[in-house]
Design a protein around this motif. Structure first.
Motif, PDB file in Angstrom:
ATOM      1  N   PHE A 295      30.010  93.391  36.841  1.00  0.00           N
ATOM      2  CA  PHE A 295      29.209  93.597  35.632  1.00  0.00           C
ATOM      3  C   PHE A 295      28.104  94.618  35.898  1.00  0.00           C
ATOM      4  O   PHE A 295      27.849  95.509  35.079  1.00  0.00           O
ATOM      5  CB  PHE A 295      28.577  92.277  35.168  1.00  0.00           C
ATOM      6  N   ALA A 296      27.419  94.461  37.037  1.00  0.00           N
ATOM      7  CA  ALA A 296      26.318  95.371  37.367  1.00  0.00           C
ATOM      8  C   ALA A 296      26.821  96.786  37.590  1.00  0.00           C
ATOM      9  O   ALA A 296      26.153  97.758  37.223  1.00  0.00           O
ATOM     10  CB  ALA A 296      25.585  94.854  38.611  1.00  0.00           C
ATOM     11  N   TRP A 297      27.973  96.929  38.195  1.00  0.00           N
ATOM     12  CA  TRP A 297      28.534  98.261  38.469  1.00  0.00           C
ATOM     13  C   TRP A 297      28.869  99.007  37.171  1.00  0.00           C
ATOM     14  O   TRP A 297      28.634 100.208  37.060  1.00  0.00           O
ATOM     15  CB  TRP A 297      29.785  98.094  39.320  1.00  0.00           C
ATOM     16  N   LYS A 298      29.375  98.257  36.198  1.00  0.00           N
ATOM     17  CA  LYS A 298      29.798  98.868  34.942  1.00  0.00           C
ATOM     18  C   LYS A 298      28.714  98.885  33.877  1.00  0.00           C
ATOM     19  O   LYS A 298      28.575  99.866  33.136  1.00  0.00           O
ATOM     20  CB  LYS A 298      31.032  98.121  34.399  1.00  0.00           C
ATOM     21  N   ARG A 299      27.938  97.773  33.788  1.00  0.00           N
ATOM     22  CA  ARG A 299      27.045  97.616  32.645  1.00  0.00           C
ATOM     23  C   ARG A 299      25.628  97.177  33.018  1.00  0.00           C
ATOM     24  O   ARG A 299      24.928  96.607  32.183  1.00  0.00           O
ATOM     25  CB  ARG A 299      27.649  96.599  31.673  1.00  0.00           C
ATOM     26  N   GLY A 300      25.189  97.418  34.241  1.00  0.00           N
ATOM     27  CA  GLY A 300      23.813  97.099  34.591  1.00  0.00           C
ATOM     28  C   GLY A 300      23.509  95.615  34.513  1.00  0.00           C
ATOM     29  O   GLY A 300      24.116  94.803  35.205  1.00  0.00           O
TER      30      GLY A 300
ATOM     31  N   LEU B 144      24.213  93.286  32.415  1.00  0.00           N
ATOM     32  CA  LEU B 144      25.031  92.554  31.453  1.00  0.00           C
ATOM     33  C   LEU B 144      25.014  91.055  31.729  1.00  0.00           C
ATOM     34  O   LEU B 144      24.904  90.238  30.802  1.00  0.00           O
ATOM     35  CB  LEU B 144      26.471  93.072  31.487  1.00  0.00           C
ATOM     36  N   PHE B 145      25.119  90.667  32.998  1.00  0.00           N
ATOM     37  CA  PHE B 145      25.084  89.236  33.339  1.00  0.00           C
ATOM     38  C   PHE B 145      23.755  88.620  32.923  1.00  0.00           C
ATOM     39  O   PHE B 145      23.720  87.532  32.335  1.00  0.00           O
ATOM     40  CB  PHE B 145      25.303  89.043  34.844  1.00  0.00           C
TER      41      PHE B 145
ATOM     42  N   PRO C 140      20.064  81.566  38.644  1.00  0.00           N
ATOM     43  CA  PRO C 140      20.269  82.834  39.374  1.00  0.00           C
ATOM     44  C   PRO C 140      19.799  82.778  40.820  1.00  0.00           C
ATOM     45  O   PRO C 140      20.426  83.379  41.703  1.00  0.00           O
ATOM     46  CB  PRO C 140      19.466  83.848  38.550  1.00  0.00           C
ATOM     47  N   TYR C 141      18.693  82.066  41.085  1.00  0.00           N
ATOM     48  CA  TYR C 141      18.224  81.951  42.464  1.00  0.00           C
ATOM     49  C   TYR C 141      19.266  81.252  43.326  1.00  0.00           C
ATOM     50  O   TYR C 141      19.553  81.686  44.453  1.00  0.00           O
ATOM     51  CB  TYR C 141      16.900  81.183  42.521  1.00  0.00           C
ATOM     52  N   SER C 142      19.858  80.173  42.832  1.00  0.00           N
ATOM     53  CA  SER C 142      20.828  79.412  43.614  1.00  0.00           C
ATOM     54  C   SER C 142      22.091  80.230  43.876  1.00  0.00           C
ATOM     55  O   SER C 142      22.698  80.126  44.945  1.00  0.00           O
ATOM     56  CB  SER C 142      21.181  78.102  42.891  1.00  0.00           C
ATOM     57  N   ILE C 143      22.494  81.033  42.902  1.00  0.00           N
ATOM     58  CA  ILE C 143      23.668  81.894  43.102  1.00  0.00           C
ATOM     59  C   ILE C 143      23.407  82.880  44.234  1.00  0.00           C
ATOM     60  O   ILE C 143      24.230  83.050  45.144  1.00  0.00           O
ATOM     61  CB  ILE C 143      24.012  82.642  41.800  1.00  0.00           C
ATOM     62  N   ALA C 144      22.243  83.537  44.203  1.00  0.00           N
ATOM     63  CA  ALA C 144      21.904  84.489  45.259  1.00  0.00           C
ATOM     64  C   ALA C 144      21.776  83.784  46.606  1.00  0.00           C
ATOM     65  O   ALA C 144      22.214  84.302  47.638  1.00  0.00           O
ATOM     66  CB  ALA C 144      20.599  85.208  44.908  1.00  0.00           C
ATOM     67  N   ALA C 145      21.188  82.590  46.599  1.00  0.00           N
ATOM     68  CA  ALA C 145      20.982  81.852  47.845  1.00  0.00           C
ATOM     69  C   ALA C 145      22.307  81.500  48.512  1.00  0.00           C
ATOM     70  O   ALA C 145      22.440  81.574  49.740  1.00  0.00           O
ATOM     71  CB  ALA C 145      20.170  80.586  47.571  1.00  0.00           C
TER      72      ALA C 145
ATOM     73  N   LEU D 193      18.691  87.614  42.540  1.00  0.00           N
ATOM     74  CA  LEU D 193      19.987  88.006  41.980  1.00  0.00           C
ATOM     75  C   LEU D 193      19.843  89.240  41.099  1.00  0.00           C
ATOM     76  O   LEU D 193      20.699  90.135  41.120  1.00  0.00           O
ATOM     77  CB  LEU D 193      20.582  86.846  41.170  1.00  0.00           C
ATOM     78  N   GLY D 194      18.762  89.314  40.333  1.00  0.00           N
ATOM     79  CA  GLY D 194      18.519  90.492  39.512  1.00  0.00           C
ATOM     80  C   GLY D 194      18.304  91.734  40.354  1.00  0.00           C
ATOM     81  O   GLY D 194      18.816  92.819  40.037  1.00  0.00           O
ATOM     82  N   ILE D 195      17.568  91.585  41.455  1.00  0.00           N
ATOM     83  CA  ILE D 195      17.314  92.731  42.330  1.00  0.00           C
ATOM     84  C   ILE D 195      18.616  93.193  42.988  1.00  0.00           C
ATOM     85  O   ILE D 195      18.861  94.400  43.127  1.00  0.00           O
ATOM     86  CB  ILE D 195      16.263  92.357  43.389  1.00  0.00           C
ATOM     87  N   MET D 196      19.472  92.239  43.380  1.00  0.00           N
ATOM     88  CA  MET D 196      20.766  92.602  43.957  1.00  0.00           C
ATOM     89  C   MET D 196      21.607  93.398  42.955  1.00  0.00           C
ATOM     90  O   MET D 196      22.284  94.363  43.316  1.00  0.00           O
ATOM     91  CB  MET D 196      21.513  91.336  44.388  1.00  0.00           C
ATOM     92  N   GLN D 197      21.547  93.005  41.685  1.00  0.00           N
ATOM     93  CA  GLN D 197      22.279  93.746  40.661  1.00  0.00           C
ATOM     94  C   GLN D 197      21.736  95.161  40.513  1.00  0.00           C
ATOM     95  O   GLN D 197      22.507  96.112  40.302  1.00  0.00           O
ATOM     96  CB  GLN D 197      22.190  92.999  39.333  1.00  0.00           C
TER      97      GLN D 197
END
Length: 535
Positions: free
Chosen positions: A203-208, A210-211, A141-146, A86-90
């Motif tokens: 969040f990632a688009w605006k603030r990297g 942030l999540f 975070p892993y489950s969200i990405a999964a 999930l972090g890498i996707m962000q």
């Protein structure tokens, strides 16, 4: 090439490899990856590894979380930048946003939100301690990405395969790629997965990140561990010219140029600042004394404002959950029947059917994070995310949905791929006698009884022959169930021609899975799970 450039490039290469491998793991529609690959890729995912350790108490089998903690003690939150999907996707979303932006300074220092961060961390800790798996489902975070891979990208992969890839290759007489069916019981999981990733993506688009530094409990926990890291990013005040190049690329927004400090609890060890600094004023080196809260503590007014916003978010969350659990908000099944079926008896299931190897439903709900890897790996698609079947505690956790298909008698893949141990791996021989539930026959619903016509679809598909056709009247035969050898696979319920929820035969789940008696030799039959028409 400098050392810091090598570190940054190496981190990017590892992150791309992890993201691609995890992505392929979930969209592997042809099951080309061997089962051992699942363990290798998912071993270092923090929450699944920790929950798996609580089940097996084996560091060799489930010690990935220890590796992550040791890595954090060495270099800080490198897990968040190079291992967490999930972090890498962000990071991918942030990179695209920076490319499209005209700003010369995309990021700048922002104060932390400790009240929000530690509130979500506390919720996560309590959820793990008291077995509230449904909370872990939405915070891991892993489950969200999964779930994003399973419910959004896998359908796209199947569409691409069926609509483009398979037809093109078959024109060249290449038949190793062929049409695949996508078993989807409900659209709600896809909608929820899209809503969550859309919010995180914004969040990632605006603030990297942030999540990661506001909501993610794993990020907060590793941030606390990072206080004691051996290597930390630090300033050389005599060299720094305050050009702000470092702060402009810091996706964690944690570099404070006024005070020459880095908030190491939020730094994700991406090494971007080290690589870009023209004066080499930033370096990664050991420190004798870790910095505390003194440089990042918010004012009392900011804390109060954050607490107010958090209370508002809690109220919205509770309201949303109440709506999700409303008995008639979401119509799961249409129960409209023709006149000749008005007297049918509604199926009454005491428990849903949990996957083979779940042990018992309470244990399963406590451990499962709803990552849906088993759903993605299930060859027949019988495993589907639960909506109301388990109640709130098991929302989005997998259950056996026999309206979609039935469990393959010769398959035990769900236990092989489960990263948390919620579904224990069973040898095929043991899985074939694991009783997930018992088939219940409702004579008043059977077409042999109501229409006096020939059937027998349930008996034809039962792999253990727990369902047998016995003489009825006028030369007709009617089903009879031997529950002692029934394993609850649903091969009888799925092909029954009577519509739900009035099936003539259905599986009532066991709260605690049992062992069925072995069928007599010669009684077992092979069921073709690829058959298009079950009766």
């Amino acid at each position: 090439m400098t050392l810091y450039k090598l570190l940054r490039k190496g981190r990017i290469i590892i992150a791309i490899a992890v993201l691609l491998l995890t992505f392929i793991l979930f969209i592997d529609i042809y099951e080309w990856l061997p089962d051992k690959t699942f363990d290798t890729i998912l071993y270092v995912q923090f929450v699944p590894s920790f929950l798996h350790f609580l089940v097996v108490f084996s560091l060799a089998t489930a010690g990935g979380f220890v590796f992550v903690l040791l890595l954090t003690l060495l270099t800080g939150r490198l897990y968040c930048s190079a291992i967490c999907p999930l972090g890498i996707m962000q990071d991918v979303i942030t990179r695209i946003s920076r490319w499209r932006s005209k700003k010369k300074r995309f990021f700048k220092y922002k104060k932390p939100h400790p009240v929000t961060r530690y509130t979500f961390l506390g919720i996560m800790v309590l959820a793990v301690a008291f077995g509230a798996g449904w909370i872990v489902t939405w915070l891991d975070p892993y489950s969200i990405a999964a779930r994003v891979f399973t419910y959004l990208f896998k359908p796209l992969a199947v569409w691409f395969n069926n609509g483009i890839l398979a037809p093109v290759l078959q024109n060249f007489e290449i038949y190793s790629v062929y049409h695949k069916n996508l078993m989807v019981a409900h659209i709600l999981p896809a909608i929820l997965a899209f809503a969550v990733i859309a919010a995180i993506g914004y969040f990632a688009w605006k603030r990297g990140r942030l999540f990661c530094n506001t909501i993610c409990p794993v990020g907060t926990l590793l941030g606390e561990v990072s206080r004691f890291s051996f290597l930390k990013v630090q300033f050389d005040q005599d060299t720094c010219t305050r050009c702000a190049d470092c702060a402009a690329v810091c996706k964690s927004e944690c570099i404070d140029l006024r005070n020459y400090t880095v908030d190491h609890t939020r730094c994700v060890s991406c090494f971007n600042c080290l690589d870009i600094c023209p004066e080499s004023a930033l370096s990664l080196r050991p420190v004798k004394k870790a910095q505390g809260f003194e440089n990042v503590r918010p004012s009392t007014e900011e804390v109060n404002n954050t607490a107010t916003r958090q209370n508002t978010r809690r109220k919205l969350l509770i309201t949303g959950l109440a709506l999700l659990t409303g008995s008639r908000i979401y119509a799961l099944k249409k129960e409209k029947l023709p006149e000749n079926q008005k007297n049918l008896i509604k199926n009454k299931k005491d428990h849903p059917v949990a996957p083979p190897g779940a042990g018992n439903i309470k244990r399963f709900n406590d451990i499962c994070t709803g990552c849906s890897l088993c759903v993605a790996a299930c060859p027949t698609g019988v495993l589907q995310p639960a909506l109301t079947e388990y109640g709130l505690n098991g929302f989005m956790q997998p259950h056996m949905d026999y309206t979609t298909y039935f469990c393959n008698y010769d398959c035990n893949k769900c236990g092989e791929v489960c990263p948390t141990g919620a579904i224990l791996p069973l040898p095929l021989e043991e899985k074939q006698i694991t009783q997930m539930g018992k088939a219940v026959f409702v004579k008043q619903n059977c077409v042999v009884y109501t229409d006096e016509t020939v059937c027998g679809a349930c008996s034809e598909h039962c792999p253990t022959k727990a369902v047998q056709m016995v003489p009825y009247k006028n030369g007709l035969r009617i089903p009879e169930v031997d529950q002692s050898i029934c394993i609850g696979c649903g091969a009888c319920e799925h092909p029954c021609p009577v519509p739900e929820p009035f099936k003539a035969i259905y599986v009532n789940g066991n709260a605690v899975q049992q062992k069925a008696d072995k069928p007599q030799e010669g009684a077992k039959q092979k069921v073709d799970s690829e058959e298009d028409f079950p009766f």
